[in-house]
Design a protein around this motif. Structure first.
Motif, short mmCIF file in Angstrom:
data_model
loop_
_atom_site.label_atom_id
_atom_site.label_comp_id
_atom_site.label_asym_id
_atom_site.label_seq_id
_atom_site.Cartn_x
_atom_site.Cartn_y
_atom_site.Cartn_z
N LYS A 15 -13.82 30.01 24.34
CA LYS A 15 -12.49 29.91 24.50
C LYS A 15 -11.86 29.49 25.79
N ASN A 16 -12.45 29.94 26.91
CA ASN A 16 -11.81 29.96 28.22
C ASN A 16 -12.21 28.63 28.71
N ILE A 17 -13.30 28.00 28.56
CA ILE A 17 -13.76 26.57 28.94
C ILE A 17 -12.73 25.70 28.18
N ILE A 18 -12.54 25.77 26.64
CA ILE A 18 -11.78 24.79 26.20
C ILE A 18 -10.10 24.71 26.67
N LEU A 19 -9.63 26.04 27.00
CA LEU A 19 -8.43 26.24 27.37
C LEU A 19 -8.09 25.51 28.55
N THR A 20 -9.11 25.91 29.64
CA THR A 20 -9.16 25.15 30.96
C THR A 20 -9.23 23.72 31.01
N ALA A 21 -10.12 23.41 30.30
CA ALA A 21 -10.34 21.83 30.08
C ALA A 21 -8.95 21.15 29.37
N LEU A 22 -8.28 21.64 28.61
CA LEU A 22 -6.98 21.27 28.10
C LEU A 22 -6.01 21.23 28.96
N ILE A 23 -5.78 22.28 29.57
CA ILE A 23 -4.69 22.60 30.66
C ILE A 23 -4.98 21.59 31.78
#
Length: 196
Positions: free
Chosen positions: A75-83
């Motif tokens: 989750k944190n990986i995906i959110l950071t990549a999207l941001i």
């Protein structure tokens, strides 16, 4: 030497250092706030210089792999990549336009063995005779970390990520330059010295 490259490279180096620090804390405790700090610093670095963007993307991928291996979360990986993608989105059309104009005509000479060695030496801190000692120390550290990684010593993986980031950047840039035309020079790798 670095004063000559003061333009955006000093800022890019700052953002590389921040990403290095935040990636350490991402691995250490997995908190989303460090992912967020990393993402913001990486986007700032990406706006400073294109090859810094590539280096920090490489570092983020390596950090994410280690984070996933340790915590089994994405989750944190995906959110950071999207941001990161959303914050960099306004610049993507300009980056594509500049990249396409660079591939048509650019001042960088062809890549040779000598220039490739120059890329590697550019990410080794210090100069002249001290650089040879530093290169030897990095080689010893790399071998030591490889041995620790094969023993699955978790403490050795973070230094390995730091050591691999500049070298993966060099390999990626060399491959792109060979596939299209030379678009990379050693000064573009200077901000990644902080990972060493």
């Amino acid at each position: 030497e670095y004063a000559v490259e003061i333009r955006m490279y000093s800022w890019a180096m700052l953002f590389c250092m921040l990403c290095c620090v935040f990636s350490y804390y991402i691995i250490k405790n997995g908190s989303f706030r460090y992912f967020l700090f990393y993402g913001i610093a990486a986007v700032c670095g990406a706006y400073c210089q294109y090859w810094t963007a590539v280096a920090l993307a490489i570092n983020f991928i390596l950090t994410s792999i280690l984070y996933f291996a340790k915590y089994k979360k994405v989750k944190n990986i995906i959110l950071t990549a999207l941001i990161g993608i959303l914050l960099y989105l306004p610049w993507i059309p300009i980056a594509i336009k500049q990249f396409s104009s660079v591939t048509e005509s650019y001042w960088i000479p062809p890549i040779t063995i000598k220039t490739f060695i120059g890329y590697v030496l550019a990410v080794i801190p210090f100069s002249n005779k001290v650089k040879i000692i530093a290169l030897f120390m990095v080689a010893v550290l790399f071998v030591k970390n490889v041995k620790c990684c094969t023993k699955k010593d978790k403490n050795s993986f973070f230094p390995m990520i730091c050591l691999l980031t500049p070298f993966f950047l060099i390999m990626c840039a060399t491959a792109i330059s060979l596939a299209t035309r030379p678009i990379f020079t050693s000064k573009y790798a200077v901000p990644t010295i902080v990972f060493m």
